[in-house]
Write a protein that holds these residues in place. Structure first.
Motif, PDB file in Angstrom:
ATOM      1  N   GLN A   1       0.814  -1.215   0.000  1.00  0.00           N
ATOM      2  CA  GLN A   1       0.000   0.000   0.000  1.00  0.00           C
ATOM      3  C   GLN A   1       0.847   1.266   0.000  1.00  0.00           C
ATOM      4  O   GLN A   1       0.357   2.354  -0.341  1.00  0.00           O
ATOM      5  CB  GLN A   1      -0.943  -0.001   1.207  1.00  0.00           C
ATOM      6  CG  GLN A   1      -2.049  -1.037   1.107  1.00  0.00           C
ATOM      7  CD  GLN A   1      -2.968  -1.020   2.306  1.00  0.00           C
ATOM      8  OE1 GLN A   1      -2.504  -0.971   3.449  1.00  0.00           O
ATOM      9  NE2 GLN A   1      -4.267  -1.094   2.064  1.00  0.00           N
TER      10      GLN A   1
ATOM     11  N   GLN B   1      -3.703   2.810  -4.110  1.00  0.00           N
ATOM     12  CA  GLN B   1      -5.043   2.504  -4.610  1.00  0.00           C
ATOM     13  C   GLN B   1      -5.526   1.127  -4.156  1.00  0.00           C
ATOM     14  O   GLN B   1      -6.726   0.817  -4.250  1.00  0.00           O
ATOM     15  CB  GLN B   1      -5.078   2.586  -6.139  1.00  0.00           C
ATOM     16  CG  GLN B   1      -4.312   1.502  -6.861  1.00  0.00           C
ATOM     17  CD  GLN B   1      -2.829   1.831  -7.032  1.00  0.00           C
ATOM     18  OE1 GLN B   1      -2.325   2.751  -6.376  1.00  0.00           O
ATOM     19  NE2 GLN B   1      -2.147   1.103  -7.907  1.00  0.00           N
TER      20      GLN B   1
ATOM     21  N   LYS C   1      -6.909  -1.530  -1.836  1.00  0.00           N
ATOM     22  CA  LYS C   1      -7.727  -1.513  -0.626  1.00  0.00           C
ATOM     23  C   LYS C   1      -7.329  -2.675   0.289  1.00  0.00           C
ATOM     24  O   LYS C   1      -6.661  -3.632  -0.128  1.00  0.00           O
ATOM     25  CB  LYS C   1      -9.202  -1.593  -0.986  1.00  0.00           C
ATOM     26  CG  LYS C   1      -9.683  -0.401  -1.817  1.00  0.00           C
ATOM     27  CD  LYS C   1     -11.173  -0.516  -2.129  1.00  0.00           C
ATOM     28  CE  LYS C   1     -11.638   0.671  -2.957  1.00  0.00           C
ATOM     29  NZ  LYS C   1     -13.078   0.582  -3.301  1.00  0.00           N
TER      30      LYS C   1
END
Length: 791
Positions: free
Chosen positions: A209, A214, A216
């Motif tokens: 991340q 982007q 999740k």
């Protein structure tokens, strides 16, 4: 066992000792075959120790070495409210590692190993050798003759150790308590085998991340699940082939986290080194009160993997672990925590992803790859450890039969259990999908770690009192310091019981109930067979009554009873009055030691008579020994039997010679002289019989040191004929006879006992492997005998 022989002095009517005669007609003959093999680590030199120190880096430090990935995030799950709290938390981390991991485990607990093997089970086995705490009454005097069984003799204080031994052996409550502690500890370690892969892989993958914001959290979880599925899928191939690559990877990981930590310390805040002053711990608790106590649930993750370090001791030695810990793990991990604290002094807002945020830009991707590899290695170590623990529990008789596959020819400790691998993999995936973050998994993880630590402390105190015989004035402060610290940590993580802490409690409870039920019935079944034992006299009457015929071939009748003949045999004769020309009652027995040398594996004894060609054999294994396949086992057993026959015919031939050459009697009605060339042989005819075990052996009064040539020739001929007969019968075929016993609670049993025996145990027995699958016996060679035991 050597017996002194006596010779009658006709002039004085007394006996005098003239020599030593080896007694072969008993289990003692084989028991005395002591190999010259020395126990684990006895011949380690410094070159080998340094090599082991390097190798153990990749095996036992993966778990504790990857903890910097998630400790600060779990400790400050709600953010940092006061920047000075970093001093207190860093101080707690450093002193927890020093006090609990380094001092307690590396320099104390490791010495409580069982011939080189560590872990909760090894502690229980060590205690079992010095005090009869086992609930199964299958101890034999011959067991102590095994070379690796040796008990250390410590001089003082002997009186307290004897008092401790007496109380442990006489108290049923103490025996049950020690057993329950042992299976609780093993259950927690098995739970750890499902939690370690989840938290390690998830925390490592979450670094994506940083470069791909982007992504999740759900996607991070799915990527972690894919890695976990692959990890558990390759377990069947074993770790032997890739084992040597683990140490360089983990060492590279240590260099990365240590180097990055040192860089952050210099760049951001050298002042965090003041955390070595323990006053900051007191200030942290004064400032935060209850919140500081709750945060201990995250701080304790810094020493996760400590118990695994002890449990995986088997293939290394204490000195190698001490060197690698002191000069590799501790400096690297300490620098990692210190560097992260320095980084957070300047960037407290990044506490939830401290590790990856603190990595210098050019080093991110190399560190990420190494972090994922280190997380997989940490997971691999705990999964393999779970397999080993279950294998050991099975030898104790407290785990249902499962298929154990040995994946390495070099290391017997590397095993794979398909059923357990599937269960752990499924549980690990469910945990990852359900919890999704390392914080909640950390709450569950902490309960496993602290519970096992407390159990280890309790068992270690017993070792100190019973075996080491340490001064009570050293034991008391040890108990007070470590008992207090570990219970405080346990209380803190239990506060998060509803936020994930319940998971290991649920898993461990299910495992403890399953293991306790299985062992309870196992013990009851053993006592039932012991109370219905078949003596030699009963065997003779049984054979005469049913006019038993002998058929071709060799029969192996498996039984867990080591003291005599199981009641399965008369049940078999009543239904089928035929037995094989050579019949062997085989008992598989696991001693409370890691390994038994092959030369000391079998103990033999005749059954009914020396001409019956029926024998009892106790095959002894350590809890880490591999059970041979059926062909190899049968070959080894027959070879041992032939050696026994060759040795055991000495007394038989003397008795035959006595009958053939009887010439006169002397004053002692129990003794007759016989001429054998120029020598005189005296045989006392009295036999000693043990009605409990049904074993009979002659008591020799005297035997001349010189035997006649005719006796030797007769002896050699009979031995050769007997060995040839057994070999011929072996070629005609082998049949394995297994008891298919159904256990039921007696009609007058309590409601609870009926539920445990008739339903819970029955369910486990039907859904786990049966005897022939556990022993890998070909179906076409099995004969099952059904019988109902009411306990």
């Amino acid at each position: 066992m050597a017996l002194e022989t006596d010779q009658q002095d006709p002039a004085r009517g007394t006996k005098r000792v003239v020599g030593i005669l080896q007694r072969h007609d008993s289990l003692y003959g084989d028991a005395e075959k002591v190999s010259s093999a020395q126990h684990h680590g006895s011949q380690d030199n410094w070159i080998r120790t340094l090599r082991l120190a390097f190798q153990c880096i990749g095996v036992i430090y993966g778990d504790i070495g990857t903890s910097p990935l998630y400790v600060y995030a779990s400790t400050f799950s709600s953010g940092i409210s006061n920047i000075d709290d970093l001093y207190g938390v860093l101080s707690l981390i450093l002193y927890s590692i020093i006090l609990l991991t380094m001092i307690k485990y590396v320099f104390v607990v490791l010495y409580a190993n069982d011939k080189g093997d560590g872990g909760t089970f090894a502690l229980y086995s060590l205690i079992s050798r010095y005090a009869k705490v086992s609930l199964i009454p299958n101890q034999q005097a011959e067991d102590a003759m095994v070379s690796s069984y040796g008990l250390d003799i410590v001089s003082a204080p002997m009186r307290r150790a004897q008092w401790m031994k007496k109380n442990l052996e006489s108290s049923k409550v103490a025996k049950v308590a020690i057993f329950l502690l042992t299976i609780l500890g093993t259950s927690m370690v098995i739970s750890d085998g499902a939690l370690t892969p989840a938290i390690s892989v998830l925390s490592a993958v979450s670094g994506l991340q940083q470069k791909a914001p982007q992504l999740k959290q759900g996607q991070i979880v799915l990527i972690s699940v894919v890695i976990l599925v692959v990890l558990f899928s390759v377990q069947r191939f074993g770790t032997d082939k890739v084992g040597y690559s683990f140490a360089p990877i983990i060492l590279l990981w240590f260099l990365c986290i240590g180097g990055i930590g040192f860089y952050n310390l210099i760049k951001y805040d050298v002042g965090v080194l003041r955390a070595f002053y323990p006053k900051y711990i007191v200030d942290y608790f004064k400032r935060n009160g209850k919140d500081a106590w709750i945060s201990l649930g995250g701080i304790l993750l810094c020493f996760t993997g400590t118990e695994a370090m002890f449990a995986d001791l088997g293939h290394f030695n204490v000195r190698a672990v001490q060197i690698s810990f002191s000069f590799a793990l501790f400096p690297a991990v300490s620098l990692a925590y210190i560097g992260q604290a320095a980084f957070l002094r300047k960037h407290p807002e990044h506490v939830l992803d401290t590790f990856y945020r603190s990595i210098p830009g050019p080093l991110f991707w190399p560190t990420f790859v190494i972090a994922v590899a280190a997380a997989i290695i940490a997971s691999q170590a705990m999964i393999s450890g779970s397999f080993s623990i279950i294998q050991q529990s099975q030898t104790l008789g407290c785990f249902p039969r499962v298929k154990v596959l040995h994946t390495s020819k070099l290391y017997e400790g590397q095993v794979y259990i398909p059923e357990v691998n599937f269960a752990l993999g499924l549980l690990c995936v469910i945990i990852t999908l359900a919890f999704r973050t390392t914080t909640d998994i950390g709450h569950a993880y902490g309960i496993c770690v602290t519970t096992v630590m407390i159990i280890t402390t309790i068992l270690l105190v017993i070792v100190m009192l019973l075996i080491w015989r340490v001064s009570i004035w050293l034991i008391i402060p040890f108990c007070l310091v470590y008992g207090f610290v570990e219970f405080v940590y346990l209380s803190a993580v239990m506060y998060k019981f509803t936020e994930g802490g319940y998971l290991p409690i649920v898993i461990a409870t299910l495992l403890v109930v399953m293991m306790a039920v299985w062992h309870y019935v196992h013990v009851k079944k053993y006592w039932y067979e012991l109370e219905h034992i078949v003596t030699n006299e009963a065997m003779r009457q049984l054979i005469q009554k049913h006019d038993v015929k002998r058929i071709s071939g060799v029969g192996f009748l498996y039984t867990e009873l080591v003291q005599g003949i199981s009641p399965i045999f008369p049940h078999l004769i009543e239904k089928i009055p035929f037995v094989h020309s050579v019949l062997m009652f085989v008992s598989i027995k696991h001693l409370p030691i890691p390994h038994v040398e092959a030369s000391e594996r079998f103990l033999f004894r005749n059954v009914e008579s020396k001409t019956s060609r029926m024998f009892r054999c106790v095959a002894r294994y350590g809890y880490n020994d591999k059970l041979e396949d059926t062909k190899e086992f049968a070959a080894s057993l027959i070879e041992g039997l032939q050696s026994y026959i060759e040795e055991g015919h000495l007394i038989t031939d003397i008795q035959v010679q006595e009958t053939e050459t009887q010439t006169t009697s002397i004053a002692d009605s129990n003794t007759r002289p016989h001429k054998a060339g120029s020598s005189t042989v005296y045989i006392e005819e009295a036999l000693t019989a043990n009605e409990t075990t049904g074993l009979t052996q002659p008591r020799i009064s005297s035997y001349s040191a010189h035997s006649s040539g005719r006796i030797s020739e007769e002896q050699s001929r009979k031995i050769a004929e007997e060995k040839q007969f057994i070999q011929r019968e072996l070629q005609k075929g082998v049949v394995y006879i297994l008891g298919e016993t159904e256990i039921k609670a007696g009609p007058n049993s309590s409601f609870v006992k009926k539920v445990v025996v008739n339903y819970m145990y029955s369910f486990l027995r039907k859904n786990f492997r049966q005897g022939e699958k556990a022993f890998a016996i070909p179906r076409q060679q099995i004969l099952k005998v059904g019988m109902v035991y009411e306990i």
